[in-house]
Design a protein around this motif. Structure first.
Motif, PDB file in Angstrom:
ATOM      1  N   PRO A  31       0.816  -1.230   0.000  1.00 61.27           N
ATOM      2  CA  PRO A  31       0.000   0.000   0.000  1.00 61.27           C
ATOM      3  C   PRO A  31       0.843   1.270   0.000  1.00 61.27           C
ATOM      4  O   PRO A  31       0.463   2.279  -0.614  1.00 61.27           O
ATOM      5  CB  PRO A  31      -0.815  -0.129   1.294  1.00 61.27           C
ATOM      6  N   GLN A  32       2.007   1.239   0.652  1.00 66.36           N
ATOM      7  CA  GLN A  32       2.881   2.410   0.671  1.00 66.36           C
ATOM      8  C   GLN A  32       3.517   2.632  -0.704  1.00 66.36           C
ATOM      9  O   GLN A  32       3.704   3.777  -1.138  1.00 66.36           O
ATOM     10  CB  GLN A  32       3.965   2.244   1.737  1.00 66.36           C
ATOM     11  N   PRO A 144      11.002   4.937  -1.565  1.00 62.54           N
ATOM     12  CA  PRO A 144       9.956   4.492  -2.495  1.00 62.54           C
ATOM     13  C   PRO A 144      10.317   4.788  -3.932  1.00 62.54           C
ATOM     14  O   PRO A 144      11.268   5.543  -4.198  1.00 62.54           O
ATOM     15  CB  PRO A 144       8.730   5.294  -2.033  1.00 62.54           C
ATOM     16  N   PRO A 145       9.578   4.209  -4.892  1.00 57.85           N
ATOM     17  CA  PRO A 145       9.920   4.367  -6.313  1.00 57.85           C
ATOM     18  C   PRO A 145       9.969   5.811  -6.797  1.00 57.85           C
ATOM     19  O   PRO A 145      10.728   6.132  -7.706  1.00 57.85           O
ATOM     20  CB  PRO A 145       8.786   3.599  -7.020  1.00 57.85           C
ATOM     21  N   ALA A 146       9.175   6.692  -6.213  1.00 58.95           N
ATOM     22  CA  ALA A 146       9.105   8.064  -6.704  1.00 58.95           C
ATOM     23  C   ALA A 146      10.260   8.927  -6.219  1.00 58.95           C
ATOM     24  O   ALA A 146      10.363  10.095  -6.603  1.00 58.95           O
ATOM     25  CB  ALA A 146       7.777   8.697  -6.261  1.00 58.95           C
ATOM     26  N   VAL A 147      11.119   8.396  -5.376  1.00 58.25           N
ATOM     27  CA  VAL A 147      12.205   9.179  -4.787  1.00 58.25           C
ATOM     28  C   VAL A 147      13.532   8.787  -5.442  1.00 58.25           C
ATOM     29  O   VAL A 147      13.806   7.618  -5.648  1.00 58.25           O
ATOM     30  CB  VAL A 147      12.285   8.943  -3.264  1.00 58.25           C
ATOM     31  N   GLY A 148      14.338   9.795  -5.729  1.00 68.19           N
ATOM     32  CA  GLY A 148      15.664   9.529  -6.275  1.00 68.19           C
ATOM     33  C   GLY A 148      15.716   9.651  -7.784  1.00 68.19           C
ATOM     34  O   GLY A 148      14.738   9.365  -8.489  1.00 68.19           O
ATOM     35  N   SER A 221       5.259  11.989   5.588  1.00 60.98           N
ATOM     36  CA  SER A 221       4.435  10.933   6.183  1.00 60.98           C
ATOM     37  C   SER A 221       4.451   9.669   5.336  1.00 60.98           C
ATOM     38  O   SER A 221       4.541   8.549   5.863  1.00 60.98           O
ATOM     39  CB  SER A 221       2.995  11.425   6.363  1.00 60.98           C
ATOM     40  N   VAL A 222       4.378   9.827   4.014  1.00 64.90           N
ATOM     41  CA  VAL A 222       4.417   8.668   3.116  1.00 64.90           C
ATOM     42  C   VAL A 222       5.788   8.004   3.174  1.00 64.90           C
ATOM     43  O   VAL A 222       5.909   6.776   3.208  1.00 64.90           O
ATOM     44  CB  VAL A 222       4.077   9.085   1.679  1.00 64.90           C
ATOM     45  N   LEU A 223       6.836   8.831   3.196  1.00 66.07           N
ATOM     46  CA  LEU A 223       8.195   8.297   3.279  1.00 66.07           C
ATOM     47  C   LEU A 223       8.397   7.528   4.578  1.00 66.07           C
ATOM     48  O   LEU A 223       8.990   6.441   4.581  1.00 66.07           O
ATOM     49  CB  LEU A 223       9.202   9.445   3.199  1.00 66.07           C
ATOM     50  N   SER A 229       7.496   0.169   6.995  1.00 64.96           N
ATOM     51  CA  SER A 229       7.038  -1.107   6.436  1.00 64.96           C
ATOM     52  C   SER A 229       8.199  -1.911   5.867  1.00 64.96           C
ATOM     53  O   SER A 229       8.248  -3.143   5.989  1.00 64.96           O
ATOM     54  CB  SER A 229       5.990  -0.860   5.350  1.00 64.96           C
ATOM     55  N   SER A 230       9.166  -1.239   5.257  1.00 63.14           N
ATOM     56  CA  SER A 230      10.342  -1.934   4.719  1.00 63.14           C
ATOM     57  C   SER A 230      11.170  -2.548   5.842  1.00 63.14           C
ATOM     58  O   SER A 230      11.612  -3.706   5.748  1.00 63.14           O
ATOM     59  CB  SER A 230      11.212  -0.961   3.912  1.00 63.14           C
ATOM     60  N   LEU A 231      11.374  -1.781   6.913  1.00 63.04           N
ATOM     61  CA  LEU A 231      12.145  -2.296   8.048  1.00 63.04           C
ATOM     62  C   LEU A 231      11.405  -3.442   8.723  1.00 63.04           C
ATOM     63  O   LEU A 231      12.024  -4.437   9.132  1.00 63.04           O
ATOM     64  CB  LEU A 231      12.403  -1.176   9.046  1.00 63.04           C
ATOM     65  N   LEU A 232      10.093  -3.334   8.823  1.00 65.51           N
ATOM     66  CA  LEU A 232       9.301  -4.406   9.423  1.00 65.51           C
ATOM     67  C   LEU A 232       9.428  -5.694   8.613  1.00 65.51           C
ATOM     68  O   LEU A 232       9.545  -6.792   9.183  1.00 65.51           O
ATOM     69  CB  LEU A 232       7.837  -3.983   9.518  1.00 65.51           C
TER      70      LEU A 232
END
Length: 269
Positions: A31-32, A144-148, A221-223, A229-232
């Motif tokens: 979802p993120q 996330p995909p939109a960053v970088g 907040s999205v980041l 979620s990635s760390l989890l």
């Protein structure tokens, strides 16, 4: 117990960890990712709209067929990425990490103080999780995909794996420092010496490695939700590998002890 036994146990533990990590990643992480992709598409929408008005005639004559062709040429759809692609990735990573953990646990058997095989295995997995995943994540967290920028993805990947290599080598050196210190005194000072050595090396490396800041105006907040979620997902995979591998090793060792006891009893008759 042989190295092959540890390897097989590690592969089984990694397979189970991959399944559990997929469930967590699909439930919490995807979802993120969808939110990040939606933000990226919304940011690029005005440019697409302007381009569409300036080339209206061209789009009327050839745009439909071109758009259809582009859709057909897409290698992997988003739905496939979030299901079969994600499952394949988590299973592959789980099996690799589990198998490698099993091999290192076999190598560490009898070399980590007076720990029994189950305790030695659990410690190996814990050290692997810290050195291979947790500490590198703190320096270069997932984005996330939109960053970088796509132009810097190679350099960012090289920095990440370079820091992983430093962290893993540091944990190996720290274990050796702890063993040497433990021979000269009790176990607690040895553990503290090893931990201090690792922290110092990693801290220096963290300061030496360059920062990566390509967030731009991406919503905090999205980041944050994406990184949590990635760390989890990472911690879930390591936790399952540790629990399953330790349980399998302990069961096999107990059976080995029972057989040895039976042989000794039979020989004494």
């Amino acid at each position: 117990m042989t190295t092959r036994t540890f390897l097989v146990h590690g592969l089984l533990a990694g397979l189970l960890a991959g399944v559990v990590a997929f469930v967590v990643a699909y439930t919490v992480g995807e979802p993120q990712v969808d939110r990040a992709i939606a933000l990226e598409e919304a940011a690029s929408a005005p440019a697409s709209s302007t381009d569409g008005h300036s080339h209206e005639h061209s789009h009327d004559t050839s745009g439909a067929s071109a758009g259809h062709s582009h859709g057909d040429e897409a290698e992997v759809s988003r739905s496939t990425q979030s299901t079969w692609g994600l499952a394949t990735g988590t299973l592959a990573i789980g099996v690799v990490l589990g198998g490698f953990s099993g091999l290192v646990a076999a190598l560490g058997l009898g070399r980590l103080g007076r720990l029994r095989p189950a305790g030695s295995t659990a410690l190996v997995v814990l050290l692997g999780a810290v050195a291979f995943s947790l500490v590198p994540f703190l320096k270069y967290p997932a984005t996330p995909p939109a960053v970088g920028s796509g132009e810097t993805i190679d350099s960012r990947t090289a920095l990440y794996f370079g820091f992983v290599a430093v962290s893993v080598l540091a944990i190996v050196a720290a274990v050796e420092v702890a063993r040497i210190a433990a021979r000269r005194s009790s176990g607690v000072p040895g553990v503290l010496a090893g931990a201090a050595a690792y922290v110092v090396v990693v801290a220096v490396a963290a300061l030496a490695f360059p920062k990566v800041d390509e967030l731009g105006a991406f919503p905090a907040s999205v980041l944050w939700d994406f990184r949590v979620s990635s760390l989890l997902t990472l911690l879930t995979m390591w936790a399952v590998i540790g629990a399953a591998l330790t349980a399998l090793v302990d069961r096999t060792w107990r059976r080995h002890d029972a057989r040895e006891a039976q042989r000794a009893f039979a020989a004494a008759l």
